[in-house]
Design an enzyme around this catalytic site. Sequence first.
Site, PDB file in Angstrom:
ATOM      1  CG  HIS A 158      -7.350   2.943   1.035  1.00  0.00           C
ATOM      2  ND1 HIS A 158      -6.554   3.242   2.125  1.00  0.00           N
ATOM      3  CD2 HIS A 158      -6.579   2.186   0.213  1.00  0.00           C
ATOM      4  CE1 HIS A 158      -5.370   2.689   1.972  1.00  0.00           C
ATOM      5  NE2 HIS A 158      -5.356   2.035   0.817  1.00  0.00           N
ATOM      6  CG  HIS A 171      -5.703  -2.428  -1.187  1.00  0.00           C
ATOM      7  ND1 HIS A 171      -4.764  -3.036  -0.397  1.00  0.00           N
ATOM      8  CD2 HIS A 171      -5.386  -1.107  -1.192  1.00  0.00           C
ATOM      9  CE1 HIS A 171      -3.914  -2.120   0.061  1.00  0.00           C
ATOM     10  NE2 HIS A 171      -4.276  -0.941  -0.418  1.00  0.00           N
ATOM     11  CD  GLU A 172      -6.392   1.333  -3.934  1.00  0.00           C
ATOM     12  OE1 GLU A 172      -6.555   2.314  -3.174  1.00  0.00           O
ATOM     13  OE2 GLU A 172      -5.283   0.777  -4.058  1.00  0.00           O
ATOM     14  CB  CYS A 179      -0.900  -0.011   1.232  1.00  0.00           C
ATOM     15  SG  CYS A 179      -2.022   1.387   1.347  1.00  0.00           S
TER      16      CYS A 179
END
Length: 169
Positions: free
Chosen positions: A137, A133-134, A91
Amino acid sequence: MAVLQVLHIPDERLRKVAEPVKEVNAEIQRIVDDMFDTMYAEEGIGLAATQVDIHQRIIVIDVSENREERLVLINPELLEKDGETGIEEGCLSIPEQRALVPRAEKVKIRALDRDGKPFELEADGLLAICIQHEMDHLVGKLFIDYLSPLKQQRIRQKVEKLDRLRSRA
């Protein structure tokens, strides 16, 4: 076009939940372009707006070898997920650290593109992992949140040490 500063842990702004984009306009398109510039400059494959202290639901991704397959996800929604997989993830907000993270093997999402047009996408492999993953966020979640408290602490200490060394250089 501009390269934006990427926030690093333990910065609490990474934990802020992103707000939906109300209207895709020239300002949002400029943010998207700056995010791609930043992602490419940092040699990443994905970037969420939260990572550059913009708390709107915007993601940019390019997992291609030639860096010519830009994917923009504005206000992404996860519709379906299937299977289990995992790779060692890294990351940009947790520099030089990697860890195995469990993810769905396939995902189906709905989002708006750079022009504000809605679309759906089915993804698998690295793209599916990157999307998950994004999207984490955007809700203030980091890949280290999937790890044991001890591993989280070790990674935080390494990143803080790295940031101290970089600030002296």
